[in-house]
Design an enzyme around this catalytic site. Structure first.
Site, mmCIF file in Angstrom:
data_model
loop_
_atom_site.group_PDB
_atom_site.id
_atom_site.type_symbol
_atom_site.label_atom_id
_atom_site.label_comp_id
_atom_site.label_asym_id
_atom_site.label_seq_id
_atom_site.Cartn_x
_atom_site.Cartn_y
_atom_site.Cartn_z
ATOM 1 N N TYR A 144 0.856 -1.190 0.000
ATOM 2 C CA TYR A 144 0.000 0.000 0.000
ATOM 3 C C TYR A 144 0.888 1.234 0.000
ATOM 4 O O TYR A 144 1.886 1.296 0.709
ATOM 5 C CB TYR A 144 -0.894 0.001 1.244
ATOM 6 C CG TYR A 144 -1.754 1.239 1.385
ATOM 7 C CD1 TYR A 144 -2.816 1.474 0.510
ATOM 8 C CD2 TYR A 144 -1.516 2.163 2.404
ATOM 9 C CE1 TYR A 144 -3.611 2.608 0.644
ATOM 10 C CE2 TYR A 144 -2.318 3.294 2.545
ATOM 11 C CZ TYR A 144 -3.358 3.519 1.663
ATOM 12 O OH TYR A 144 -4.145 4.630 1.804
ATOM 13 N N ASP A 239 9.184 2.892 -0.017
ATOM 14 C CA ASP A 239 8.119 3.598 0.693
ATOM 15 C C ASP A 239 8.215 3.188 2.158
ATOM 16 O O ASP A 239 7.756 2.126 2.555
ATOM 17 C CB ASP A 239 6.752 3.233 0.104
ATOM 18 C CG ASP A 239 5.614 3.937 0.846
ATOM 19 O OD1 ASP A 239 5.896 4.657 1.828
ATOM 20 O OD2 ASP A 239 4.450 3.752 0.448
ATOM 21 N N LYS A 267 3.967 9.131 8.961
ATOM 22 C CA LYS A 267 3.668 8.557 10.284
ATOM 23 C C LYS A 267 4.611 9.056 11.400
ATOM 24 O O LYS A 267 4.452 10.174 11.850
ATOM 25 C CB LYS A 267 3.608 7.032 10.180
ATOM 26 C CG LYS A 267 2.495 6.617 9.195
ATOM 27 C CD LYS A 267 2.042 5.190 9.275
ATOM 28 C CE LYS A 267 0.760 4.983 8.510
ATOM 29 N NZ LYS A 267 0.893 4.441 7.170
HETATM 30 C C1 PLP Z 1 0.283 4.969 5.800
HETATM 31 C C2 PLP Z 1 1.039 4.713 4.553
HETATM 32 C C3 PLP Z 1 0.930 5.550 3.431
HETATM 33 C C4 PLP Z 1 -0.048 6.688 3.363
HETATM 34 O O1 PLP Z 1 0.212 7.678 4.308
HETATM 35 P P1 PLP Z 1 -0.962 8.716 4.674
HETATM 36 O O2 PLP Z 1 -0.316 9.640 5.658
HETATM 37 O O3 PLP Z 1 -2.075 7.906 5.240
HETATM 38 O O4 PLP Z 1 -1.344 9.401 3.414
HETATM 39 C C5 PLP Z 1 1.735 5.293 2.337
HETATM 40 N N1 PLP Z 1 2.608 4.272 2.337
HETATM 41 C C6 PLP Z 1 2.735 3.445 3.392
HETATM 42 C C7 PLP Z 1 3.735 2.346 3.338
HETATM 43 C C8 PLP Z 1 1.944 3.631 4.523
HETATM 44 O O5 PLP Z 1 2.064 2.785 5.549
#
Ligand code: PLP
Length: 438
Positions: A144, A239, A267
């Site tokens: 994701y 990511d 995060k």
């Molecule tokens: C949470 C997350 C996102 C998205 O971040 P948001 O702050 O919710 O837009 C993208 N990539 C990864 C791996 C994530 O865990």
């Protein structure tokens, strides 16, 4: 457990927001029942509007590695707020957070702050395309990356596919520039590079895939991706929105000693405030505006209050032994539950990576691809989730979500929670095995 106030608030919320929420998983759709409206958090505990108390393992989906309402973060934020909350002009706090990150990270030389993980990923993709002059992006099924158009794409029927969008509203042209490959299949990545020679701008991966269960990815696979990207003139994007400052201060890149070309964060980096970031070498970052021709901007980017929170959080993360302690706590906690499960011969596992863990109703010893997760196993999670809530243990309301251990979890919290989960497993397997319950 009385949930009247939450239920009332949810009814009201449904008249304001689609599904009553501002982010879908919060609606409790996959576990059923009413979402709890949370009133406050302190350390490892949260309280809902009805006054019920829970030990938290969701922690706002990962950002709160120090727990709720951390004193150091609160004081730093308060101090920053005395001077105003946003200027749309540079502030010293941005330099301070950047310095803290860059001087403790071997993989990036320059950084750009944005306001969410999605924004970080979206910008990283644009940068990769701008830098390489290519359009296609290779992603992995089960990873994701936020709600970025070009990454809301799931595998189609073949092994290397253009896939289908996993949301309405994504233009076909965008879907056609995304190639989806199963995780851990380096042969298919190689094939994709052969099929789309000189067209792939970047490979993007969650080096610790933690948004669809906790999927296993080997260091060797990540290393091969890095080589293959290099060989084919593409960039490797890690990511690390969830794994950054979680798997270690340098995230998965540091944990596995693999150098990505671009890294995205979110995060934890904002200490509970909306912050994201992307970083890379000076050469790659020189393409970002105003130095370069890849446009990217933000009214609230580098917001001083959010920067202050990030500084306070990351300063704690840098203390010696911080990550080791978290990992040890996580292992001890999960081992207790697993011992119980083994002794009862339950088809249940907990997959762990540092302070991230996933409760998995499976008899497999490894789960290395999204399609290995049996959707039916979520029925068991649903029973467990309801039991945990009833007994004061809060997990994200979906069996596809991971749990987090924070610095605020005490030994007593973890002992109690482990006991609740063990009892919950007994209930789950009693119900599943007993014909009466069916
Ligand atoms: C949470 C997350 C996102 C998205 O971040 P948001 O702050 O919710 O837009 C993208 N990539 C990864 C791996 C994530 O865990």
């Amino acid at each position: 457990m009385n949930r009247n106030k939450s239920a009332e608030l949810f009814e009201k919320a449904k008249t304001y927001f689609p599904g009553g929420v501002n982010s879908p998983v919060r609606a409790f759709k996959s576990v059923g029942g009413t979402p709890l409206f949370i009133k406050k958090g302190d350390g490892s505990h949260i309280w809902d509007e009805d006054g019920n108390e829970f030990i938290d393992f969701c922690y706002s989906w990962g950002p709160l590695i120090l727990g709720h309402n951390n004193t150091k973060i609160r004081e730093k934020v308060w101090e920053a707020m005395q001077d105003g909350t946003s200027f749309g002009a540079p502030t010293a706090l941005e330099n301070e957070l950047a310095e803290l990150i860059l001087s403790n990270n071997r993989f990036i030389e320059k950084i750009r702050f944005v306001s969410s993980g999605t924004e970080a990923v979206m910008s990283a993709i644009r940068l990769a395309r701008g830098f390489t002059g290519r359009d296609k992006i290779l992603k992995f099924e089960g990873c994701y990356h936020g709600h970025v158009d070009s990454l809301l794409v799931k595998a189609g029927s073949g092994l290397i596919t253009f896939g289908n969008s996993s949301s309405a509203g994504i233009p076909k042209g965008i879907v056609n520039d995304t190639i989806v490959v199963p995780l851990n299949r380096i042969d298919l990545v190689r094939e994709a590079f052969e099929t789309f020679k000189d067209q792939i701008a970047a490979i993007i991966i969650e080096p610790i895939p933690a948004n669809n269960g906790l999927l296993g990815v080997t260091k060797e696979f990540l290393f091969c991706l890095s080589c293959m990207a290099k060989k084919n003139g593409a960039l490797l994007i890690f990511d690390e929105v969830i794994s950054g400052f979680r798997a270690g201060f340098e995230g998965a890149a540091g944990l596995y000693s693999i150098e990505p070309d671009i890294v995205t964060y979110g995060k934890i980096i904002g200490g509970g405030f909306p912050v994201g970031a992307y970083g890379a070498s000076k050469e790659i970052m020189s393409r970002v505006s105003p130095d370069g021709d890849v446009y990217q901007a933000g009214t609230l980017s580098g917001n001083p209050v959010a920067m202050a929170a990030g500084i306070a959080a990351l300063t704690e993360c840098l203390k010696p032994g911080f990550y080791q302690q978290l990992a040890e706590k996580t292992k001890q906690f999960t081992d207790t539950i697993i011992q119980h499960s083994i002794s009862k011969k339950y088809p249940f596992k907990i997959f762990v990576n540092q302070s991230i863990f996933w409760l998995a109703f499976t008899s497999q010893n490894e789960v290395n691809a999204a399609e290995e997760i049996d959707p039916k196993s979520m029925d068991k999670f649903k029973i467990l989730h309801a039991f945990m809530l009833e007994n004061g243990v809060y997990f994200g309301p979906s069996g596809y979500e991971v749990g987090f251990i924070s610095a605020a979890h005490s030994e007593a919290d973890l002992e109690k929670s482990a006991q609740v989960i063990c009892d919950g497993l007994d209930l789950v397997f009693e119900q599943v095995l007993s014909p009466v319950a069916q």
